[in-house]
Design an enzyme around this catalytic site. Structure first.
Site, PDB file in Angstrom:
ATOM      1  N   ARG A 115       0.841  -1.053   0.009  1.00  0.00           N
ATOM      2  CA  ARG A 115      -0.046  -0.092   0.096  1.00  0.00           C
ATOM      3  C   ARG A 115       0.839   1.223   0.016  1.00  0.00           C
ATOM      4  O   ARG A 115       1.608   1.372   1.064  1.00  0.00           O
ATOM      5  CB  ARG A 115      -0.947   0.041   1.228  1.00  0.00           C
ATOM      6  N   HIS A 160      -2.802  11.070   0.909  1.00  0.00           N
ATOM      7  CA  HIS A 160      -2.452  10.840   2.297  1.00  0.00           C
ATOM      8  C   HIS A 160      -1.660  12.254   2.795  1.00  0.00           C
ATOM      9  O   HIS A 160      -0.122  12.164   3.014  1.00  0.00           O
ATOM     10  CB  HIS A 160      -1.176   9.647   2.166  1.00  0.00           C
ATOM     11  N   GLU A 206      -7.275   8.545   6.635  1.00  0.00           N
ATOM     12  CA  GLU A 206      -7.349   9.251   7.855  1.00  0.00           C
ATOM     13  C   GLU A 206      -7.832  10.629   7.715  1.00  0.00           C
ATOM     14  O   GLU A 206      -7.487  11.646   8.026  1.00  0.00           O
ATOM     15  CB  GLU A 206      -6.189   9.047   8.580  1.00  0.00           C
ATOM     16  N   ASN A 337      -7.087   1.827  10.119  1.00  0.00           N
ATOM     17  CA  ASN A 337      -5.692   2.412  10.805  1.00  0.00           C
ATOM     18  C   ASN A 337      -5.778   2.216  12.094  1.00  0.00           C
ATOM     19  O   ASN A 337      -6.599   2.865  12.898  1.00  0.00           O
ATOM     20  CB  ASN A 337      -4.980   3.361  10.290  1.00  0.00           C
ATOM     21  N   TYR A 339      -3.983   1.376  16.187  1.00  0.00           N
ATOM     22  CA  TYR A 339      -2.775   1.374  16.691  1.00  0.00           C
ATOM     23  C   TYR A 339      -2.639   1.131  18.308  1.00  0.00           C
ATOM     24  O   TYR A 339      -2.227   0.330  18.898  1.00  0.00           O
ATOM     25  CB  TYR A 339      -1.898   2.702  16.608  1.00  0.00           C
ATOM     26  N   GLU A 409      -3.122  -0.090   8.340  1.00  0.00           N
ATOM     27  CA  GLU A 409      -1.871   0.266   9.046  1.00  0.00           C
ATOM     28  C   GLU A 409      -2.120  -0.320  10.630  1.00  0.00           C
ATOM     29  O   GLU A 409      -3.358  -0.288  11.194  1.00  0.00           O
ATOM     30  CB  GLU A 409      -1.999   1.995   9.278  1.00  0.00           C
TER      31      GLU A 409
END
Length: 508
Positions: A115, A160, A206, A337, A339, A409
């Site tokens: 990606r 992005h 995002e 994404n 985390y 991500e």
């Protein structure tokens, strides 16, 4: 009825974390199992994609080569005080000149997918779409062809965060609705030039971070905070419309011939209610609506979440009836994404920034006894909380009619010098998060792939080069040499593709 009840829609998905002992909570979330169980390729469907991700500004460099125009991150990173180590992406890790070497690494490590993002200002230097930059087209054609030659599937992100600077200077960037038109021209051009080989497209990465950090807190480009009560919501609104417009263009002009799919990447820090108090449960639900609902509700339900409308009033833009039709199910897949996670409590003195103040919540990282929610990574915001990703995946599945999902991500960073190459914490992180992803699939979530962030250590936005998220170590002091870390070799063994490379260092 208690006023908080009307704001909370998803109580069934929120655990009463602090009403049970910590050990019991962890057991409920199968944290202990994830520590003890070795995740394997057989835990995932046969066609599951394992990949790595990057973004253009963070790795390409060559900021004034190949006809590229300036982006907002060029201007922002050269502004005094914006980047912690006073660095910039002018050279980054020089992927522009070393893309063949980097693609060889992806192949040798056994990944199925890559990606990456296209720099808008490499295609249209001024962003306006008046004249395409053929050198930019050639550069990305070369990357796509090199990937396909190695059997690696390209997943392209159109935006992005690196908006052409001219669009910001000329019209205010994402706060001006005219930008939807220019994004449509850019997307159409990319579909036309690359779509014969690219079958997975991500329109915007995002959008929450662009809206909040770019136009509210000001810590990301373009660094605006003068009108934080309105601009983040305008920026978000126009990104949603830009996505839907690009999706519509693909469906009408390219879908039948090219057969690709178009998605949107959202980010979410899982929000776990801090207690069983109705105000904390409501605050956690509110937090999820302000993260995921902000972008997915308009696509799946035609409106922003009720709680956002109630709290923001006329600061939240309205969709016209025509726009609602454009938005209707305008996504083939959802990119996530993810985390880390937080406990969420209702707060009357919330965090700074209009976006956070409007939510009236506090993000907490400790259990009642003072222990942290998970092991802390090098970045101050990142804690290792694998059960959180399973909850986010299940939440998206249950709230938005079980769409196809790609984890686009997921990673943590390293700091101690001795862990730069032998990154034991990151190996544990991947083991536990991937185990949680596999359990979400067993729960019924339609997860199709997983992309580790990132292939390479790189320019980490406002943190410059002080944080390292790469599977591959980049030696900034010695010619940007690449050295795979233990986590890279761990993925090689996990994926079990028939590729062998000499291990320079015994992995964890």
């Amino acid at each position: 009825m208690n006023e908080f009840v009307t704001e909370s829609y998803y109580f069934p998905f929120l655990s009463l974390a602090k009403m049970v002992k910590k050990d019991e909570f962890l057991k409920q979330n199968e944290h202990q199992e994830s520590n003890n169980k070795q995740v394997s390729r057989s835990d995932f469907p046969p066609d599951f994609i394992f990949g790595v991700a990057t973004s253009a500004y963070q790795i390409e460099g060559a900021c004034k080569e190949g006809g590229r125009g300036a982006s907002i991150w060029d201007a922002f990173s050269h502004t005094e005080g914006k980047i912690i180590d006073k660095s910039n992406g002018d050279v980054a890790v020089d992927h522009y000149h070393r893309y063949k070497e980097d693609i060889d690494l992806i192949a040798k490590l056994g990944f199925d997918g890559y990606r990456f993002s296209i720099s808008w200002s490499r295609i249209f230097p001024d962003g306006l779409g008046t004249k395409v930059n053929e050198e930019g087209i050639t550069f990305y054609n070369n990357i796509i062809d090199a990937l396909l030659e190695k059997g690696i599937t390209p997943y392209i992100t159109l935006y992005h965060w690196d908006l052409p600077l001219h669009l910001h200077d000329k019209m205010g960037g994402w706060v001006n609705k005219e930008i939807v038109k220019y994004f449509a021209i850019y997307a159409d051009t990319c579909f036309s030039c690359f779509g014969d080989r690219v079958k997975k497209w991500i329109t915007i990465n995002e959008p929450l971070q662009t809206a909040v950090n770019g136009y509210d807190t000001g810590i990301f480009a373009p660094g605006r905070r003068q009108h934080s009560s309105t601009e983040p919501y305008l920026a978000a609104h126009h990104q949603i419309l830009a996505h839907a417009t690009a999706f519509s263009i693909y469906q009408s002009k390219y879908k039948d011939k090219q057969g690709g799919k178009v998605g949107l990447v959202v980010d979410c820090e899982w929000a776990e209610a801090n207690s069983d108090k109705i105000e904390d449960l409501s605050a956690a639900a509110r937090r999820l609506d302000f993260q995921l609902g902000w972008y997915l509700h308009p696509i799946y339900y035609g409106e922003y979440p009720e709680v956002m409308r109630k709290r923001l009033g006329d600061r939240l833009p309205e969709f016209t009836q025509e726009e609602k039709e454009l938005l209707k199910h305008a996504v083939d897949f959802v990119g996530l994404n993810q985390y880390t996670s937080r406990f969420i409590a209702h707060a009357t003195s919330p965090e700074e920034g209009d976006y956070y103040k409007s939510q009236e919540m506090e993000r907490i990282v400790e259990w009642e006894g003072g222990e942290i929610i998970g092991e802390k990574a090098a970045s101050e915001w990142l804690y290792v909380v694998p059960w959180g990703i399973r909850k986010v995946l299940n939440y998206i599945s249950k709230t938005y009619n079980n769409p196809p999902i790609f984890v686009t991500e997921n990673d943590n960073d390293t700091s101690p010098l001795h862990e730069m190459l032998d990154d034991k914490l990151r190996v544990r992180y991947f083991k536990e998060y991937l185990a949680a992803v596999s359990r979400a699939i067993k729960d019924g979530a339609d997860v199709r792939g997983y992309f580790a962030w990132s292939l390479l250590d790189n320019f980490e936005w406002a943190q410059g080069y002080t944080k390292r998220f790469g599977l591959v170590y980049v030696d900034y002091k010695n010619g940007l040499a690449r050295h795979p870390k233990s986590s890279a070799y761990w993925f090689l063994r996990l994926i079990e593709r028939p590729v062998k490379i000499r291990m320079a260092k015994k992995s964890n």
